[in-house]
Design an enzyme around this catalytic site. Structure first.
Site, short mmCIF file in Angstrom:
data_model
loop_
_atom_site.label_atom_id
_atom_site.label_comp_id
_atom_site.label_asym_id
_atom_site.label_seq_id
_atom_site.Cartn_x
_atom_site.Cartn_y
_atom_site.Cartn_z
N LYS A 189 0.83 -1.20 0.00
CA LYS A 189 0.00 0.00 0.00
C LYS A 189 0.88 1.27 0.00
O LYS A 189 2.08 1.19 0.14
CB LYS A 189 -0.93 0.00 1.22
CG LYS A 189 -1.95 -1.14 1.20
CD LYS A 189 -2.94 -0.97 0.07
CE LYS A 189 -4.06 -2.00 0.08
NZ LYS A 189 -3.65 -3.33 -0.38
C1 LIG Z 1 -9.78 -2.67 -1.25
C2 LIG Z 1 -9.09 -3.38 -0.13
N1 LIG Z 1 -9.77 -3.57 1.02
C3 LIG Z 1 -9.21 -4.18 2.07
C4 LIG Z 1 -7.92 -4.66 2.02
C5 LIG Z 1 -7.37 -5.40 3.20
O1 LIG Z 1 -6.29 -4.74 3.75
P1 LIG Z 1 -5.39 -5.48 4.86
O2 LIG Z 1 -4.45 -6.37 4.11
O3 LIG Z 1 -4.68 -4.33 5.54
O4 LIG Z 1 -6.28 -6.21 5.77
C6 LIG Z 1 -7.16 -4.47 0.83
C7 LIG Z 1 -5.78 -4.89 0.66
O5 LIG Z 1 -5.10 -5.68 1.03
C8 LIG Z 1 -7.77 -3.83 -0.26
O6 LIG Z 1 -7.10 -3.66 -1.40
#
Ligand SMILES: Cc1ncc(COP(=O)(O)O)c(C=O)c1O
Length: 383
Positions: A189
């Site tokens: 990210k």
């Molecule tokens: C649109 C979206 N929502 C949620 C997530 C979940 O994030 P995390 O890996 O921090 O839980 C991600 C990416 O990994 C994402 O791209």
């Protein structure tokens, strides 16, 4: 034992930490206090200030933040939450964690790959507790119209802002339009620290619930007890271990200083990509130049006009040393979802998933790197 990594020549993402970032983590490790404590609190304060939100609650992932946001919206067994399918699985998975049902809605088009407000409206029922909007690739979805629609129907609006730190619509930061926003600090990210997330809200009750549930709904934390504030605690609800830790909070605090400069560079690179890609036949490039200033430009998506060529184009690009990815396979088409929801049909989301390719984008990417990516893509598409 030494660990070595091999990366493609032109990777999708490439993280470069500055010396001051490394120092911030080293200092934290030397401090001897590693779990959630003063650095987490300092990061939350700084993040809330740049966002213009009343509360920022750091957690272990965006998935955890989404789970807490849905719980705070009152989502439980028997309820429905409307989500896009053209997203990462976490947006829908967190609905299932609450014992509720994700109801998938369509995106507008391949040019505007975010929730179609009219389709959302059609899918609202007496069981709908919330709508979760995803700001795909860092570009604002129609969150203003969605908010009006949610307000009119008494439904909570949650923003999945995993892609969109510091992005805006009409000058207002994404993540602050609904009841709560969920950010990601995952490895690839914009503000990456490996794993991490954050829930933001202006609502005091939502903030209180998230703060409590991220640490087993205990009435005091380890840091409080360490400082002698209290030597016991109660557990007042079903909570989770969704805590962030201090080394990552220190890294976040340090990296936050460079966020705007990183995004400014991403915008420059995106505009240059758009100019180059406009010369390549056979492509749809989502969004418009005018959308770039409001976007955090997390990734550079393109859609191939011809269906059935996605994996061959990706393979040819890999041969040229260029990594690509698919953002995203439609969630309702995954085995686990097909088994539960066999009748979902979303032709636009399915077409977007079958034709999307994500190109490399990171702040220190050079113009020569971009030229190489576009040349490889043009050649692959023409094959
Ligand atoms: C649109 C979206 N929502 C949620 C997530 C979940 O994030 P995390 O890996 O921090 O839980 C991600 C990416 O990994 C994402 O791209």
């Amino acid at each position: 034992m030494a660990v070595t990594e091999t990366f493609p020549e032109l990777p999708l993402f490439d993280l470069r930490l500055r010396e001051q970032d490394l120092q911030a983590v080293a200092q934290t490790l030397r401090s001897g206090w590693l779990t959630m404590g003063p650095r987490t609190a300092a990061f939350e304060e700084a993040f809330a200030a740049q966002l213009g939100a009343r509360h920022a609650i750091a957690v272990s992932s965006c998935t955890a933040a989404l789970h807490l946001a849905y719980l705070a919206a009152g989502v439980g067994p028997g309820d429905e939450v409307i989500v896009p399918s053209f997203t990462f699985a976490a947006t829908a998975n967190a609905v299932l964690y609450c014992g509720a049902t994700p109801v998938f809605a369509e995106i507008v088009s391949r040019e505007q790959p975010y929730l179609d407000v009219e389709d959302v409206q059609r899918r609202i029922t007496a069981r709908t507790k919330a709508v979760c909007v995803v700001h795909y690739a860092g570009y604002p979805a129609a969150v203003d119209r969605l908010r009006d629609c949610c307000d009119a129907r008494g439904v909570a609006l949650i923003e999945d802002v995993a892609h969109a730190p510091s992005a805006t619509l009409d000058g207002r930061k994404l993540g602050t339009w609904g009841l709560a926003g969920a950010f990601s600090f995952f490895s690839n990210k914009i503000l990456s620290v490996g794993e991490g997330g954050l829930l933001c809200t202006d609502d005091d009750d939502v903030a209180a619930l998230a703060r409590s549930r991220r640490s087993h709904a205990m009435t005091s934390g380890t840091w409080d007890r360490h400082r002698g504030r209290t030597d016991t605690y109660d557990v007042v609800a079903l909570g989770y271990n969704y805590r962030l830790d201090e080394p990552r909070a220190a890294l976040l605090l340090s990296r936050l200083e460079g966020l705007e400069a990183d995004i400014a560079r991403r915008r420059e690179l995106t505009l240059r990509y758009r100019e180059l890609l406009a010369q390549v036949p056979g492509l749809i490039v989502p969004f418009a130049d005018a959308d770039v200033p409001g976007s955090s430009c997390y990734v550079m998506p393109v859609m191939l006009e011809r269906e059935g060529t996605q994996s061959e184009v990706a393979r040819l690009m890999r041969e040229h040393g260029v990594q690509t990815s698919i953002f995203y396979p439609a969630v309702h088409r995954f085995s686990a979802y097909r088994a539960r929801f066999p009748d979902v049909s979303l032709p636009i989301s399915e077409l977007a998933s079958a034709t999307e390719l994500t190109l490399p984008l990171y702040p220190h990417m050079s113009e020569a790197d971009q030229d190489r990516v576009v040349a490889a893509l043009a050649q692959a598409v023409a094959t």
